[in-house]
Design a protein around this motif. Structure first.
Motif, short mmCIF file in Angstrom:
data_model
loop_
_atom_site.label_atom_id
_atom_site.label_comp_id
_atom_site.label_asym_id
_atom_site.label_seq_id
_atom_site.Cartn_x
_atom_site.Cartn_y
_atom_site.Cartn_z
N THR A 191 0.43 -1.46 0.15
CA THR A 191 0.16 0.07 0.35
C THR A 191 0.70 0.81 0.44
N GLU A 192 2.15 1.27 0.55
CA GLU A 192 3.13 2.45 0.88
C GLU A 192 3.28 2.17 -0.72
N TYR A 193 3.53 1.48 -1.88
CA TYR A 193 4.31 1.67 -3.19
C TYR A 193 3.63 1.64 -4.06
N ALA A 194 2.59 1.23 -4.13
CA ALA A 194 1.27 0.79 -5.26
C ALA A 194 -0.16 1.02 -5.27
N VAL A 195 -0.74 1.70 -5.81
CA VAL A 195 -2.18 1.37 -6.64
C VAL A 195 -2.56 0.23 -6.95
N TYR A 196 -3.45 -0.75 -6.29
CA TYR A 196 -4.25 -1.95 -6.60
C TYR A 196 -4.87 -1.81 -5.61
N GLU A 197 -5.97 -3.40 -5.68
CA GLU A 197 -7.31 -3.79 -6.26
C GLU A 197 -7.41 -2.75 -4.36
N GLY A 259 4.00 -4.95 -14.50
CA GLY A 259 3.69 -4.36 -13.38
C GLY A 259 2.59 -4.23 -12.81
N GLY A 260 1.35 -5.11 -13.50
CA GLY A 260 -0.34 -5.12 -12.87
C GLY A 260 -0.44 -3.99 -12.60
N HIS A 261 -2.31 -3.74 -12.03
CA HIS A 261 -2.76 -2.73 -12.05
C HIS A 261 -3.66 -3.01 -11.15
N TYR A 262 -4.18 -1.20 -11.40
CA TYR A 262 -4.89 -1.34 -10.14
C TYR A 262 -6.18 -1.92 -9.44
N GLU A 263 -6.74 -2.62 -10.47
CA GLU A 263 -7.16 -3.75 -10.05
C GLU A 263 -6.84 -5.41 -9.91
N SER A 264 -5.44 -5.15 -9.47
CA SER A 264 -4.61 -6.58 -9.55
C SER A 264 -4.19 -7.14 -8.07
N ASP A 265 -4.19 -7.87 -7.57
CA ASP A 265 -4.12 -8.89 -6.74
C ASP A 265 -3.28 -8.76 -6.06
N ALA A 266 -2.47 -9.12 -4.48
CA ALA A 266 -1.11 -8.32 -4.16
C ALA A 266 -0.21 -9.06 -5.33
N SER A 267 -0.66 -10.84 -5.68
CA SER A 267 0.19 -11.79 -6.37
C SER A 267 0.81 -11.03 -7.82
#
Length: 329
Positions: A191-197, A259-267
């Motif tokens: 949560t400190e580094y990424a915009v995700y789900e 890189g994943g995206h704003y709706e990606s989970d942690a994995s």
């Protein structure tokens, strides 16, 4: 008075030494972070240095979330390059998208080469998907569209920009680490580094909203997936160090995103996680052949640019930018 041979040799050595020192100093100074201004506009973007080095590409079977296409791991050597500190924003991409807008915000007439550049067809959908534009990552361009944006940058600035290779992207994302994430293995720290789900409220956020990785790159994990240049293919076992590997193909699908995206989970935000482009992203497009510029069902796709330390030849630049798009029937 004519100098003796001994003094001529000594003077030549001194001159050569000074040339080498000046050249070395110039080279050292030139490989620094910088701000790229878009000529005759108020817009710019930041580039950070990525040092040359070697790393273990891919993930081990015991890594959290490991998938089969992330192995076997291979030792890879990467040359130095610059990379965009942030994902390309709508602020920049819209100049490329809309020639009339570019003319309106420019303080001088745009150059003939830029004026004649092929640009994306104006989308019939809201390609922001209701998430807004100001300082937000540009969305849903195809890999071809992303490469043509790089061409527009080249014509505007005279500097060769391109997409990262898959190896360059992972090397930059890891920033010297070999853990699941550049900060370690604990998903709770994401949560400190990424915009995700877990923190996105189902939309992108302004670039740079989270902490960067150790090399000064923001949003390498989350916000939007980022195009690489590579065709998606299985990793192959290698007993040697792979030097600047890149997977090329004449097929339209699949290509690699990272890189994943704003709706990606942690994995899906792990540094070694791979994604493949999918024709279903154009399912809503009524055109035949379908648009070479847009993915109407991919609000999670974006891009970031790189610049190699050693610029390619004009012929190589021309070949990179002027590949014909592959028809999508």
């Amino acid at each position: 008075m004519e100098l003796s041979n001994k003094y001529k040799i000594a003077l030549t050595v001194l001159v050569l030494f000074l040339i080498i020192q000046i050249d070395s100093k110039t080279q050292n100074q030139s490989f620094e972070p910088y701000k790229q201004e878009i000529p005759h506009t108020s817009l710019s973007f930041e580039m950070v240095t990525i040092p040359a080095g070697e790393f273990l590409m891919g993930t081990s079977a015991d890594e959290f979330g490991h998938e089969a296409d992330e192995s076997p791991q291979r030792l890879v050597s990467i040359d130095a390059f610059w990379m965009g500190a942030h994902e390309v924003t709508w602020d920049l991409f819209e100049l490329f998208l809309d020639k009339d807008y570019e003319k309106a915000v420019s303080t001088k007439a745009i150059a003939q080469q830029v004026d004649g550049l092929s640009r994306p067809s104006m989308p019939y959908l809201d390609m922001t998907f209701g998430m807004g534009k100001e300082n937000k990552p540009a969305l849903a361009m195809t890999q071809y569209g992303a490469i043509q944006f790089c061409k527009w940058l080249y014509l505007k600035t005279g500097i060769f920009y391109r997409l990262p290779t898959e190896a360059e992207w992972e090397y930059a994302a890891r920033a010297g680490s070999q853990s699941a994430y550049f900060f370690g293995n604990d998903p709770e720290e994401l949560t400190e580094y990424a915009v995700y789900e877990s923190n996105s409220q189902e939309e992108t956020k302004p670039v740079g909203s989270k902490k960067p990785n150790p090399w000064g790159l923001y949003d390498m994990l989350g916000n939007v997936m980022e195009w690489t240049y590579d065709h998606y293919a299985p990793y192959k076992e290698s007993q040697r160090i792979l030097k600047n590997p890149v997977e090329r193909s004449q097929e339209l699908y699949p290509q690699v995103l990272r890189g994943g995206h704003y709706e990606s989970d942690a994995s899906e935000l792990r540094s070694g996680k791979r994604f493949a482009s999918d024709p279903v992203w154009k399912q809503l497009d009524p055109q035949i052949p379908k648009s070479q510029w847009w993915f109407p069902e991919a609000p999670f796709v974006g891009m970031r640019v790189v610049r190699p330390l050693i610029s390619p030849t004009e012929e190589e630049i021309h070949a990179y930018y002027n590949q014909e798009p592959i028809a999508d029937y």
